[in-house]
Scaffold this active site. Structure first.
Site, mmCIF file in Angstrom:
data_model
loop_
_atom_site.group_PDB
_atom_site.id
_atom_site.type_symbol
_atom_site.label_atom_id
_atom_site.label_comp_id
_atom_site.label_asym_id
_atom_site.label_seq_id
_atom_site.Cartn_x
_atom_site.Cartn_y
_atom_site.Cartn_z
ATOM 1 N N GLN A 202 1.048 -1.559 -0.206
ATOM 2 C CA GLN A 202 -0.206 0.240 -0.085
ATOM 3 C C GLN A 202 0.575 1.248 0.222
ATOM 4 O OE1 GLN A 202 -2.167 -2.136 3.059
ATOM 5 N NE2 GLN A 202 -3.246 -0.058 3.350
ATOM 6 N N ARG A 315 -4.586 8.099 16.972
ATOM 7 C CA ARG A 315 -6.016 8.097 16.458
ATOM 8 C C ARG A 315 -7.457 7.324 17.627
ATOM 9 N NH1 ARG A 315 -8.453 8.902 10.971
ATOM 10 N NH2 ARG A 315 -7.079 9.599 10.524
ATOM 11 N N ARG A 347 -7.184 -1.430 9.208
ATOM 12 C CA ARG A 347 -8.528 -0.359 8.745
ATOM 13 C C ARG A 347 -9.840 0.242 9.706
ATOM 14 N NH1 ARG A 347 -12.994 -3.344 5.382
ATOM 15 N NH2 ARG A 347 -14.010 -1.220 3.576
ATOM 16 N N THR A 449 -3.441 11.280 10.312
ATOM 17 C CA THR A 449 -2.719 12.604 11.625
ATOM 18 C C THR A 449 -1.677 13.242 10.958
ATOM 19 O OG1 THR A 449 -2.442 10.994 12.808
ATOM 20 C CG2 THR A 449 -4.571 11.283 13.029
ATOM 21 N N GLU A 720 -13.083 3.905 5.741
ATOM 22 C CA GLU A 720 -13.009 3.361 6.859
ATOM 23 C C GLU A 720 -13.641 3.812 8.055
ATOM 24 O OE1 GLU A 720 -8.325 3.381 8.468
ATOM 25 O OE2 GLU A 720 -9.091 5.497 7.086
#
Length: 771
Positions: A202, A315, A347, A449, A720
């Site tokens: 990814q 998060r 995810r 973030t 997500e």
């Protein structure tokens, strides 16, 4: 020629290739002549010093060409994504978890390499190990990265003054990504220091950097190619780095292509998972159920190294409020080092482990005050203008409307009463079957973030025959990113989608890309592609104005034509004319998300560009004799803003809901006391099956919604946020369990709510209810 632009339910660009088996994944590529195969040798202790390592039998095995250890790496022995230096490619002198790669075998065939790896003889001096957050705390609580605190108001004073208070502990399990295509890398050496990789990652740019460091070459010498990924879910954001580095080092040494693909078992053992947490929380509230104060400590099993644990645990705190306003709040994270595989992106990226704590708090309050959980949820929803624990103002709250519409469409009130009546009848009849229902929301912040990741690039070529080639930094892992960005470009040029050819993601075309993660793929890459398209369009408009003597306002792109005044010129003819006039028909595009900023030390800022919202109502049946359950029905209403492709968005919502349900019900990770992962195959690790989906599954988009911020067509991210809608199933199971004690006691299930845990909760509530 039919136009397929934005908001059209265009099929996935590779759908036909997928279902016919003609889609090429990395393992399908034809290998160059003389290609070799690598396989990893894994440690067999959770923590220890390597006293002696004997690889003679490995080297003597049939077909073996070489064995690589840490000493054979020409460059940096580290794949830490944050540059911490704590994540070795191959263990050097010490192993930190059971299953850590210690060496790599290079052989003529994969089977020879795999069999030879098992012949190693390694002696360890064992060291003490800790496997979970509770053990880590008891051993001193070593952190892999600094924790974070979010604070607004005086939560201690507010808790002390609260009319009522509840304290609790919630154990939240992890999750394996269980992508259908495992980790894989193919490295092909080129001239001098050049190295080309085909892999399933990814984050091609991070692989490029890690391989360059391992080979001690500049990033410009390394090319990383990704056409498609057979599932990622975050498991291929950082975890692919090690496999690519091993393949590249071996390819450099032997000047032959090298491919590395582990077995499913070794893949699961050696790669990171969703972080599991133990969360201690306190909530103050009044008799009506309105929250006055919240404090919480998130203790995370991070594994042996930092990986992405700082951002994941951050998060989790960012979403510890979910959709609810906490007047006074203090949330703290504790990213604990454990002797387990280093946990990583998954995810939701910690968000689900925050959201579910907020829902546990709501559940506790509801049972303590004798209310429907939905009433308590409504009473505590954010109002526009209120501040989150990280001091970002909520400005786009739409959950009251989503709640109202979903309540009506799923007939929540009548069905909840029917569930209560059903349970009373079953109780009277002596039946073990109970039903439960729950309606839960999600508010999910969209953006990386880490502010600098919120950027993207794209490259578009318009060829003289009118065909268009599109390339961008996002990776296609089945979510339909390539399709959506192609639709955006087709809309911009006013052409048929068939004109757009999306080519593989490669570091050769778009540099310095961010991972395809944080639900930002379309937001970032779509805007970058639009920027590139607009640059080419501006050149074409200027050319046509000069050539036809018209004003820019008289030029339009539509229906696979360019309308120039009263004349309609086919797009391919415009491309040919522009080429003959020496108009440049290639452009790069770039996008950086505006408005976002974040000060981690202060715990303040605007880390998210916007919020995505949604809600789900789930109804379950539970057998209180066995703890088994089925999902009778699920209704979802989810906010994607103005959808670019409703069919793809619904698919993402459905898949996310099922995957979220799996995390909270059937997917259980188990390590034994020696630190060995025992759930490392489909035989012992249970992802949801087709038969586990809701019997009735209604998914709708909030079609009236549009993003207040300037995204592509005012759309919102969809990867997500809907994952957390599966929490409705977890809450519904809790509601069914609570029925055995007359709904007087909060069920307080730990996650995952396996049948065993459900059965133990039923027995506990029965005992407590009789006490």
């Amino acid at each position: 020629m039919k136009h397929h632009g934005i908001a059209v339910e265009t099929p996935h660009e590779s759908a036909e290739l997928h279902v016919t088996g003609r889609a090429d994944y990395t393992d399908d590529l034809v290998l160059p002549q003389g290609a070799l195969h690598a396989y990893l040798g894994l440690s067999t202790v959770a923590h220890g010093t390597i006293r002696a390592i004997n690889l003679d039998a490995v080297r003597a095995a049939s077909g073996v060409i070489d064995v690589l250890t840490a000493a054979d790496l020409p460059g940096r022995n580290d794949v830490s994504p944050i540059g911490k230096g704590d994540d070795p490619i191959l263990a050097d002198g010490k192993v930190m978890f059971h299953g850590q790669p210690v060496f790599a075998v290079i052989a003529e065939t994969r089977e020879q390499a795999r069999r030879a790896a098992a012949l190693a003889r390694i002696d360890y001096d064992p060291l003490p190990h800790v496997l979970d957050p509770v053990q880590a705390l008891a051993a001193g609580g070593e952190l892999v990265v600094p924790g974070m605190t979010l604070q607004r108001g005086d939560s201690a004073a507010a808790l002390g003054a609260a009319p009522r208070r509840i304290d609790g502990r919630f154990v939240i399990g992890g999750q394996d990504h269980f992508y259908l295509e495992g980790q894989i890398a193919l490295a092909i050496p080129g001239e001098a220091d050049e190295m080309t990789l085909f892999t399933s990652t990814q984050h091609p740019t991070e692989v490029q950097h890690m391989v360059a460091h391992a080979l001690d070459v500049p990033a410009s010498a390394v090319v990383v190619n990704v056409r498609r990924i057979g599932g990622g879910f975050g498991g291929k954001e950082t975890q692919m780095n090690l496999f690519c580095c091993v393949a590249a080092v071996a390819a450099r040494k032997w000047r032959r292509a090298v491919k590395l693909r582990p077995d499913r078992d070794d893949d699961m053992i050696a790669t990171g998972k969703r972080h599991d947490f133990v969360v201690d929380y306190s909530v103050g509230f009044d008799d009506s159920g309105r929250i006055t104060a919240v404090e919480g400590d998130w203790y995370a099993r991070c594994g042996f190294s930092a990986d992405l644990s700082m951002a994941v645990t951050d998060r989790a705190l960012f979403h510890g409020d979910n959709a609810y306003f906490y007047p006074a709040v203090t949330l703290r994270s504790h990213p604990l080092r454990t002797n387990t595989v280093s946990n990583t992106a998954f995810r939701g990226f910690g968000g689900p482990q925050g959201v579910i704590v907020a829902e546990r708090i709501i559940e506790d309050i509801a049972y303590a005050t004798g209310q429907d959980t939905l009433a308590v949820r409504k009473a505590n929803l954010y109002e526009n203008g209120q501040l989150t624990p990280y001091h970002q103002t909520v400005e786009d709250q739409i959950l009251p409307r989503i709640f109202a519409e979903l309540e009506t469409s799923c007939d929540y009130g009548a069905r909840r009463q029917a569930v209560l009546d059903f349970n009373a009848a079953m109780q009277a009849a002596g039946s073990p079957i109970r039903r439960g229902i729950a309606l839960t929301p999600v508010k999910f912040g969209i953006s990386f973030t880490a502010t600098h990741f919120n950027q993207a690039g794209a490259l578009i070529h318009v060829y003289a025959d009118g065909s268009i080639q599109l390339n961008h930094g996002g990776t296609e892992m089945g979510q339909g990113l390539y399709t959506k960005v192609a639709q955006i470009v087709a809309e911009a040029f006013g052409v048929d989608l068939a004109r757009i050819k999306v080519t593989k993601t490669t570091t050769e075309k778009v540099p310095n890309t961010s991972a395809t993660a944080a639900s930002s793929g379309t937001d970032l890459n779509g805007m970058a592609a639009l920027d590139a398209a607009e640059k080419i369009k501006a050149r074409l408009v200027a050319f046509l104005c000069a050539a036809r003597g018209v004003q820019p306002s008289e030029v339009r792109f539509a229906r696979d034509q360019v309308i120039v005044g009263a004349e309609a010129i086919p797009f391919h003819e415009v491309a040919q004319l522009a080429y003959l006039a020496r108009v440049p028909l290639s452009a790069t595009g770039f996008y950086a998300t505006p408005k976002i900023h974040w000060d981690r030390k202060a715990g303040r800022g605007r880390p998210f560009y916007y919020f995505a919202y949604g809600a789900a109502c789930a109804e379950v049946s539970v057998d209180t004799l066995t703890g088994e359950y089925v999902i009778e029905r699920a209704d979802v209403l989810h906010d994607v803003g103005r959808s670019i492709n409703p069919a793809l968005d619904r698919g993402q919502i459905e898949g996310a809901f099922v995957q979220g349900t799996g995390w909270l019900t059937s997917e259980e990770l188990v390590w034994d006391e020696t630190g060995r992962l025992r759930t490392h195959a489909p035989s012992t690790y249970k992802i949801p099956l087709a038969s586990d989906r809701p019997k009735v599954f209604n998914v709708a988009l909030a079609e009236w919604s549009e993003n207040r911020e300037e995204t592509v067509r005012r759309s919102k991210a969809v990867g997500e946020p809907p994952f957390m809608l599966g929490i409705s199933v977890f809450e519904a199971i809790g509601h069914a369990v609570a029925s055995v004690a007359g709904y007087r006691i909060a069920p307080r299930l730990d996650a995952p709510a396996t049948p065993e845990r459900v059965l133990m909760a039923v027995q506990r509530l029965r005992q407590d209810g009789e006490a």
